[in-house]
Motif scaffolding. Structure first.
Motif, PDB file in Angstrom:
ATOM      1  N   GLY A  21      43.998  20.974 -42.258  1.00 29.37           N
ATOM      2  CA  GLY A  21      43.143  21.540 -41.437  1.00 29.37           C
ATOM      3  C   GLY A  21      42.391  20.760 -40.541  1.00 29.37           C
ATOM      4  O   GLY A  21      42.392  19.357 -40.682  1.00 29.37           O
ATOM      5  N   ASN A  22      41.512  21.269 -39.710  1.00 26.78           N
ATOM      6  CA  ASN A  22      40.855  20.212 -38.698  1.00 26.78           C
ATOM      7  C   ASN A  22      39.466  19.915 -39.404  1.00 26.78           C
ATOM      8  O   ASN A  22      39.078  20.481 -40.490  1.00 26.78           O
ATOM      9  N   PRO A  23      38.872  18.670 -39.191  1.00 32.16           N
ATOM     10  CA  PRO A  23      37.593  18.259 -39.697  1.00 32.16           C
ATOM     11  C   PRO A  23      36.360  19.514 -39.384  1.00 32.16           C
ATOM     12  O   PRO A  23      36.670  20.074 -38.438  1.00 32.16           O
ATOM     13  N   MET A  24      35.527  19.268 -39.976  1.00 32.73           N
ATOM     14  CA  MET A  24      34.293  20.237 -40.048  1.00 32.73           C
ATOM     15  C   MET A  24      33.722  19.797 -38.690  1.00 32.73           C
ATOM     16  O   MET A  24      33.387  18.743 -38.332  1.00 32.73           O
ATOM     17  N   THR A  25      33.104  20.659 -37.935  1.00 27.75           N
ATOM     18  CA  THR A  25      32.405  20.707 -37.008  1.00 27.75           C
ATOM     19  C   THR A  25      30.788  20.401 -37.570  1.00 27.75           C
ATOM     20  O   THR A  25      30.396  20.593 -38.530  1.00 27.75           O
ATOM     21  N   VAL A  26      29.892  19.800 -36.407  1.00 26.34           N
ATOM     22  CA  VAL A  26      28.756  19.507 -36.686  1.00 26.34           C
ATOM     23  C   VAL A  26      27.731  20.975 -37.212  1.00 26.34           C
ATOM     24  O   VAL A  26      27.016  20.952 -38.040  1.00 26.34           O
ATOM     25  N   GLY A  27      28.302  21.889 -36.419  1.00 24.30           N
ATOM     26  CA  GLY A  27      27.632  23.263 -36.621  1.00 24.30           C
ATOM     27  C   GLY A  27      27.889  23.842 -38.134  1.00 24.30           C
ATOM     28  O   GLY A  27      27.167  24.329 -38.673  1.00 24.30           O
ATOM     29  N   GLN A  28      29.050  23.478 -38.613  1.00 23.98           N
ATOM     30  CA  GLN A  28      29.664  23.943 -40.064  1.00 23.98           C
ATOM     31  C   GLN A  28      28.713  23.306 -41.016  1.00 23.98           C
ATOM     32  O   GLN A  28      28.264  23.714 -42.044  1.00 23.98           O
ATOM     33  N   HIS A  29      28.595  21.635 -40.703  1.00 26.69           N
ATOM     34  CA  HIS A  29      27.833  20.953 -41.690  1.00 26.69           C
ATOM     35  C   HIS A  29      26.286  21.274 -41.666  1.00 26.69           C
ATOM     36  O   HIS A  29      25.692  21.423 -42.710  1.00 26.69           O
ATOM     37  N   VAL A  30      25.833  21.635 -40.609  1.00 26.94           N
ATOM     38  CA  VAL A  30      24.539  22.214 -40.381  1.00 26.94           C
ATOM     39  C   VAL A  30      24.036  23.422 -41.239  1.00 26.94           C
ATOM     40  O   VAL A  30      23.223  23.792 -42.051  1.00 26.94           O
ATOM     41  N   LEU A  31      25.091  24.417 -40.953  1.00 28.91           N
ATOM     42  CA  LEU A  31      25.200  25.732 -41.721  1.00 28.91           C
ATOM     43  C   LEU A  31      25.144  25.505 -43.329  1.00 28.91           C
ATOM     44  O   LEU A  31      24.552  26.178 -44.013  1.00 28.91           O
ATOM     45  N   ASP A  32      26.200  24.645 -43.786  1.00 24.89           N
ATOM     46  CA  ASP A  32      26.056  24.211 -45.225  1.00 24.89           C
ATOM     47  C   ASP A  32      24.862  23.888 -45.675  1.00 24.89           C
ATOM     48  O   ASP A  32      24.398  24.028 -46.712  1.00 24.89           O
ATOM     49  N   LYS A  33      24.296  22.832 -44.839  1.00 27.65           N
ATOM     50  CA  LYS A  33      22.922  22.212 -45.508  1.00 27.65           C
ATOM     51  C   LYS A  33      21.755  23.429 -45.569  1.00 27.65           C
ATOM     52  O   LYS A  33      21.102  23.214 -46.453  1.00 27.65           O
ATOM     53  N   GLY A  34      21.746  24.176 -44.494  1.00 29.91           N
ATOM     54  CA  GLY A  34      20.885  25.468 -44.372  1.00 29.91           C
ATOM     55  C   GLY A  34      21.056  26.357 -45.620  1.00 29.91           C
ATOM     56  O   GLY A  34      20.166  26.301 -46.257  1.00 29.91           O
TER      57      GLY A  34
END
Length: 247
Positions: A21-34
């Motif tokens: 799989g591809n590395p997580m994007t910045v947007g996905q990290h932000v979504l998870d933290k939120g």
């Protein structure tokens, strides 16, 4: 379709990473933290223990793995565990184990009891540990666990190189002090060095822990020890059950 005891076909294409799989994007990290801040995640927060021990494949006892159980205590007689292959942040979820007291186990049908394993030897031999928790603090819990049985389904056989979960789940059994049930010394040494413990010293401290008298119940767990036979699962196609169409 791959069964429990057969190696699956070619792995998914990719660079060899596990899982691919591809590395997580910045947007996905932000979504998870939120999401972590907004959602309760109550089942996860109820996990109260980390246990490190070992497990053996029911259908192939030459295959043994180190396991990390993240335990939720539902009540005094029932625990449920998410099982990972390591305690690192990249640990892979490889299965689930349910643990019941001997009081509950004794009420199960004989054919169901065949799927369960005992924990007495794991505890008294020093294989079952709560990493970084002093032995004195663990002891009351160890005395309870020694009288429990578990049913552990492995859904991701990472030890055979599966980069994603493939085929049927595998039934696991607990280590025992006989024949193929004994854990390979190199696995114990690696685990002990990681946590700075000695399973052999723990064993000497746990000799007085009581375990159930298995001879009183001919169906008591650890089916392979009585029969020399394990369990493997095959997946087969079947007709789907259906309901009447809506009018």
């Amino acid at each position: 379709m791959a069964s429990t005891d057969k190696t699956p076909g070619p792995m998914p294409p990719g660079d060899g990473s596990v899982p691919p799989g591809n590395p997580m994007t910045v947007g996905q990290h932000v979504l998870d933290k939120g999401a972590q801040m907004l959602q309760s995640l109550k089942p996860i927060k109820n996990m109260s223990q980390h246990v490190c021990t070992f497990a053996v494949y029911s259908h192939d006892m030459t295959r043994q793995i180190e396991t990390h159980h993240y335990v939720t205590r539902v009540n005094q007689d029932f625990l449920q565990c998410a099982v990972y292959d390591s305690d690192d942040k990249t640990g892979r979820l490889i299965g689930v184990e349910y643990i019941v007291s001997d009081r509950i186990f004794d009420t199960l049908p004989a054919e169901e009891q065949m799927l369960w394993h005992s924990h007495g030897y794991e505890v008294t031999s020093g294989l079952w540990v709560n990493p970084r928790v002093p032995e004195m603090i663990q002891m009351p819990e160890l005395k309870l666990i020694a009288r429990t049985c578990g049913k552990f389904w492995c859904t991701w056989q990472v030890d055979r190189g599966d980069r994603v979960p493939l085929g049927a789940p595998a039934l696991m059994v607990s280590p025992q002090g006989v024949n193929l049930g004994m854990v390979k010394p190199e696995l114990i040494q690696k685990r002990d060095e990681k946590y700075g413990i000695s399973s052999y010293e723990l064993e000497s401290k746990r000799m007085s822990i009581a375990v159930p008298e298995t001879t009183a119940n001919p169906n008591y767990a650890d089916f392979w020890m009585k029969t020399g036979k394990g369990f493997a699962i095959d997946i087969e196609q079947t007709e789907m059950k259906s309901r009447a169409p809506f009018p």
